[in-house]
Design a protein around this motif. Sequence first.
Motif, mmCIF file in Angstrom:
data_model
loop_
_atom_site.group_PDB
_atom_site.id
_atom_site.type_symbol
_atom_site.label_atom_id
_atom_site.label_comp_id
_atom_site.label_asym_id
_atom_site.label_seq_id
_atom_site.Cartn_x
_atom_site.Cartn_y
_atom_site.Cartn_z
ATOM 1 N N ARG A 190 26.389 52.040 24.784
ATOM 2 C CA ARG A 190 27.833 52.233 24.737
ATOM 3 C C ARG A 190 28.422 51.207 23.775
ATOM 4 N N VAL A 191 29.605 51.516 23.299
ATOM 5 C CA VAL A 191 30.384 50.609 22.467
ATOM 6 C C VAL A 191 31.571 50.132 23.289
ATOM 7 N N ASP A 192 31.745 48.834 23.370
ATOM 8 C CA ASP A 192 32.937 48.242 23.968
ATOM 9 C C ASP A 192 33.776 47.634 22.853
ATOM 10 N N ALA A 193 34.986 48.126 22.690
ATOM 11 C CA ALA A 193 35.869 47.642 21.627
ATOM 12 C C ALA A 193 37.123 47.026 22.250
ATOM 13 N N PRO A 194 37.504 45.826 21.819
ATOM 14 C CA PRO A 194 38.670 45.180 22.411
ATOM 15 C C PRO A 194 39.977 45.803 21.933
ATOM 16 N N ILE A 195 40.928 45.873 22.829
ATOM 17 C CA ILE A 195 42.285 46.270 22.455
ATOM 18 C C ILE A 195 42.935 45.120 21.692
ATOM 19 N N LEU A 196 43.463 45.432 20.509
ATOM 20 C CA LEU A 196 44.148 44.429 19.696
ATOM 21 C C LEU A 196 45.645 44.411 19.949
ATOM 22 N N GLN A 197 46.198 45.586 20.221
ATOM 23 C CA GLN A 197 47.649 45.673 20.398
ATOM 24 C C GLN A 197 47.969 46.919 21.205
ATOM 25 N N ILE A 198 49.013 46.797 22.018
ATOM 26 C CA ILE A 198 49.536 47.942 22.768
ATOM 27 C C ILE A 198 50.941 48.222 22.262
#
Length: 371
Positions: A248-256
């Motif tokens: 799996r790929v886990d990608a961080p949220i940069l902005q909401i």
Amino acid sequence: MTTRTSEAKPASGRAHPGPRLIVSLAAVQRNYARLQALAPDAQVGAVVKANAYALGATEVVPALARVGCRHFYTAHTAEGVEARDALDGHAAEIYVFNGFWPAELPALRGAQLIPVVNTLAQLDSLRQDAPDLPCAIHLDTGMNRLGLDSAEIETLIANPSRLDGLDVRQIMSHLACGDDPDHPQNAQQLARFARIRAAFPEIPASLANSAGVLLGPDYHFDVLRPGLALYGGNPAPGHDTPVEPVVRVDAPILQIRELRAGDTLGYGATWQADRPMRIATVAAGYADGLLWASSGGGAGYIGATRTPILGRVSMDLIAVDLSAVDHAVEAGDCVSFLGAHLDEIAQAAGTISYEFLVRLGIRFDRVYQRD
């Protein structure tokens, strides 16, 4: 790219500063065991070409060797050399699908690789230049891609002495339609291969790829060559699969961001909000192998909640819809891709899970889980 062995945090947890590719070597091993259980009278090998489908041959090869895999398959000689180095002393046969080239003799010998002969001319060249080198012979039964063609097969059956003095470790063929269990060409290829095998009963035979394993024991012969199934993909979409997700790929949220009705998003302004909504921009894109063709389809996940991809996938960024997420989400939280949804996102991109895997990028922080 960094590579390390670690316990990855849950998909809903706080993210590493960059996107991570998380590979469960334990899941690869369990998938191997499941396939072996389906074919107790055959030996299960492993296709590790294309850097083990981009998951990392230097990690995957020794993990499989530790659970008894003794046949590995690569496309190119350089991949075979890498696989031999990764085995770290484990005994195994390593095959090179793309054939025998005299210029590669030093590398083939040095790494104890087994070239797969694809024409009678290659067979004659091997006899002349390297009769000491073990080989396999690919016999085309309907793929019409590589291997001895029908005329060459008949020549070899009529003149088996052409193999005298050579150490032939396998005869093999490849199914063109194994991913469609009901396709009539499967039975046709099986009949052709069984006839060839009957002419050379003393040589181990190999026909089944991942999909072929699932076609049942008639297709198993002596050695199986799964690839995709080891890495968690379903080789016959729409049908049950015995394997579990591996990557799996886990990608961080940069902005909401909060969008208003009528706002557009991303390159080309191809997507427009039809209501006020909350979206997240995550740190992954097509440079990481999350295909541009996924634009407007496919999804990431926060825990078990689906977060559809919105607008175009950019080189480094993807926007996802948070409308269905019923808890607080903030920058630094993870959005996950692939995992149990590998086939879903591949289909949304108009491709197959094979391509999605092998295009996974090199800049991920790669985390290998062993337990």
